[in-house]
Design a protein around this motif. Structure first.
Motif, PDB file in Angstrom:
ATOM      1  N   ASP A  19       0.788  -1.181   0.193  1.00 34.54           N
ATOM      2  CA  ASP A  19       0.130  -0.073   0.036  1.00 34.54           C
ATOM      3  C   ASP A  19       0.986   1.404   0.061  1.00 34.54           C
ATOM      4  OD1 ASP A  19      -2.265  -1.502   0.040  1.00 34.54           O
ATOM      5  OD2 ASP A  19      -2.782  -1.276   1.952  1.00 34.54           O
ATOM      6  N   LEU A  20       1.823   1.264   0.770  1.00 31.66           N
ATOM      7  CA  LEU A  20       2.678   2.392   0.682  1.00 31.66           C
ATOM      8  C   LEU A  20       3.588   2.745  -0.546  1.00 31.66           C
ATOM      9  CD1 LEU A  20       4.090   2.198   4.581  1.00 31.66           C
ATOM     10  CD2 LEU A  20       2.764   3.775   3.538  1.00 31.66           C
ATOM     11  N   GLU A  21       4.094   1.482  -1.110  1.00 32.92           N
ATOM     12  CA  GLU A  21       4.690   1.709  -2.363  1.00 32.92           C
ATOM     13  C   GLU A  21       3.664   2.015  -3.622  1.00 32.92           C
ATOM     14  OE1 GLU A  21       7.056  -1.322  -5.449  1.00 32.92           O
ATOM     15  OE2 GLU A  21       5.713  -2.163  -4.218  1.00 32.92           O
ATOM     16  N   ARG A  22       2.391   1.840  -3.326  1.00 31.74           N
ATOM     17  CA  ARG A  22       1.498   2.276  -4.455  1.00 31.74           C
ATOM     18  C   ARG A  22       1.238   3.701  -4.256  1.00 31.74           C
ATOM     19  NH1 ARG A  22      -1.917  -1.157  -3.871  1.00 31.74           N
ATOM     20  NH2 ARG A  22      -3.533  -0.213  -2.926  1.00 31.74           N
ATOM     21  N   THR A  28       0.961  -8.910  -6.239  1.00 27.38           N
ATOM     22  CA  THR A  28      -0.372  -8.285  -5.541  1.00 27.38           C
ATOM     23  C   THR A  28      -0.559  -6.877  -6.173  1.00 27.38           C
ATOM     24  OG1 THR A  28      -0.263  -9.706  -3.945  1.00 27.38           O
ATOM     25  CG2 THR A  28      -1.533  -7.776  -3.693  1.00 27.38           C
ATOM     26  N   GLN A  29       0.750  -6.203  -6.098  1.00 29.32           N
ATOM     27  CA  GLN A  29       0.779  -4.627  -6.312  1.00 29.32           C
ATOM     28  C   GLN A  29       0.233  -4.355  -7.968  1.00 29.32           C
ATOM     29  OE1 GLN A  29       0.394  -1.482  -5.339  1.00 29.32           O
ATOM     30  NE2 GLN A  29       2.244  -1.497  -4.506  1.00 29.32           N
ATOM     31  N   LEU A  30       0.825  -5.312  -8.691  1.00 33.71           N
ATOM     32  CA  LEU A  30       0.367  -5.067 -10.124  1.00 33.71           C
ATOM     33  C   LEU A  30      -0.978  -5.618 -10.514  1.00 33.71           C
ATOM     34  CD1 LEU A  30       3.565  -6.771 -11.821  1.00 33.71           C
ATOM     35  CD2 LEU A  30       3.110  -4.549 -11.905  1.00 33.71           C
ATOM     36  N   LEU A  87      17.355  -0.131 -14.145  1.00 33.47           N
ATOM     37  CA  LEU A  87      16.183  -0.167 -15.103  1.00 33.47           C
ATOM     38  C   LEU A  87      15.240   0.585 -14.561  1.00 33.47           C
ATOM     39  CD1 LEU A  87      16.364  -4.046 -16.028  1.00 33.47           C
ATOM     40  CD2 LEU A  87      17.182  -2.178 -17.125  1.00 33.47           C
ATOM     41  N   SER A  88      14.775   0.635 -13.218  1.00 31.30           N
ATOM     42  CA  SER A  88      13.782   1.389 -12.756  1.00 31.30           C
ATOM     43  C   SER A  88      14.072   2.807 -12.988  1.00 31.30           C
ATOM     44  CB  SER A  88      13.870   1.100 -11.193  1.00 31.30           C
ATOM     45  OG  SER A  88      12.513   1.827 -10.630  1.00 31.30           O
ATOM     46  N   LEU A  89      15.456   3.335 -12.704  1.00 29.27           N
ATOM     47  CA  LEU A  89      15.626   4.750 -12.936  1.00 29.27           C
ATOM     48  C   LEU A  89      15.647   5.313 -14.490  1.00 29.27           C
ATOM     49  CD1 LEU A  89      17.013   7.366 -12.049  1.00 29.27           C
ATOM     50  CD2 LEU A  89      19.076   6.335 -12.499  1.00 29.27           C
ATOM     51  N   ALA A 145       6.071   0.104 -11.806  1.00 30.99           N
ATOM     52  CA  ALA A 145       5.886  -0.867 -10.925  1.00 30.99           C
ATOM     53  C   ALA A 145       6.800  -1.939 -11.632  1.00 30.99           C
ATOM     54  CB  ALA A 145       4.523  -1.408 -10.481  1.00 30.99           C
ATOM     55  N   ILE A 146       6.584  -2.472 -12.834  1.00 24.99           N
ATOM     56  CA  ILE A 146       7.116  -3.711 -13.499  1.00 24.99           C
ATOM     57  C   ILE A 146       8.587  -3.271 -13.525  1.00 24.99           C
ATOM     58  CG2 ILE A 146       7.281  -4.545 -15.874  1.00 24.99           C
ATOM     59  CD1 ILE A 146       4.375  -4.114 -16.496  1.00 24.99           C
TER      60      ILE A 146
END
Length: 248
Positions: free
Chosen positions: A21-24, A129-131, A167-169, A157-158
């Motif tokens: 939840d915090l990540e979202r 779950t997040q995705l 890769l995220s950056l 998120a992916i």
């Protein structure tokens, strides 16, 4: 921030649910980079959970590079993909470039499909779950602006779930470049519906641990968006009476 709106799930442990939840909230921009989280004790009271659960959730987010915790200063939100020693040259290069949308879409076609393949092999249960929750949120009848937030969060998120901060950056910098198109007239209701179908296909391939299919679905999605943008650009060049008939 209305902490009472955070969801509760039964398939994850309390710390994992909290971290999801915090990540979202971070991915969607509700918790902005540089913002300070309440202290552990206060968060535990706000969310009606134990401090141990809060501590474990924050440790997970710290390991993912989403927050920075220091004694005496508290917990600060980081941008997805940001680290204390982030690849500043990459960031500066992207920031200094004002590429055409077609150039950015070409880059997306090169970068995003392999990222989906990697994530299919590395995503953890809480990542899936997040995705899934992001996909379900996009399938609702939401505003164009809300959809743009969820769209960006899904793709970020992916990239985050490759568990490779570079890769995220890179994905985050691409998202910054294409942000205007996500909220522009290109974002018709028909395009949002088509994107939601594509997002679910990508998610299901990742959840099935089918890297080849995840890459294929991600590539098809980017190519489809490119075609839609090209059609919208052609339509915008037509006389107004013709454009009105093309808008959805």
């Amino acid at each position: 921030m209305d902490w009472g709106l955070m969801s509760r799930g039964e398939t994850l442990s309390v710390p994992d649910r909290l971290s999801v939840d915090l990540e979202r909230l971070i991915l969607e921009g509700d918790l902005a980079p540089g913002e300070k989280l309440p202290a552990e004790r206060e968060l535990a009271q706000l969310l009606s959970v134990s401090r141990v659960s809060i501590r474990e959730a924050l440790r997970e987010l710290e390991n993912r590079g989403l927050i920075d915790r220091k004694p005496g200063r508290g917990t600060i939100i980081l941008a997805p993909g940001e680290t204390a020693n982030a690849a500043e040259d990459v960031i500066e290069a992207f920031s200094a470039t004002r590429s055409e949308l077609t150039d950015i879409m070409e880059l997306r076609a090169i970068v995003e499909p392999p990222i989906a393949r990697i994530t299919a092999n590395r995503a953890q249960p809480r990542d899936l779950t997040q995705l899934e929750e992001l996909v379900k949120a996009m399938e609702l009848d939401v505003t164009k602006e809300r959809y743009a937030e969820l769209d960006r969060a899904f793709h970020q998120a992916i990239a985050q779930y490759t568990h490779n901060p570079l890769l995220s950056l890179i994905n985050e910098q691409i998202a910054n470049q294409i942000a205007p198109s996500r909220a522009s007239r290109y974002q018709t209701k028909a395009r949002r519906q088509a994107s939601s179908v594509a997002h679910r296909r990508i998610f299901e391939a990742i959840a099935a641990r089918d890297g080849a299919l995840a890459e294929e679905e991600a590539r098809a999605h980017v190519h489809d968006i490119s075609r839609q943008i090209a059609r919208a650009a052609d339509a915008s060049a037509k006389p107004k009476e013709l454009r009105d008939g093309l808008d959805e």
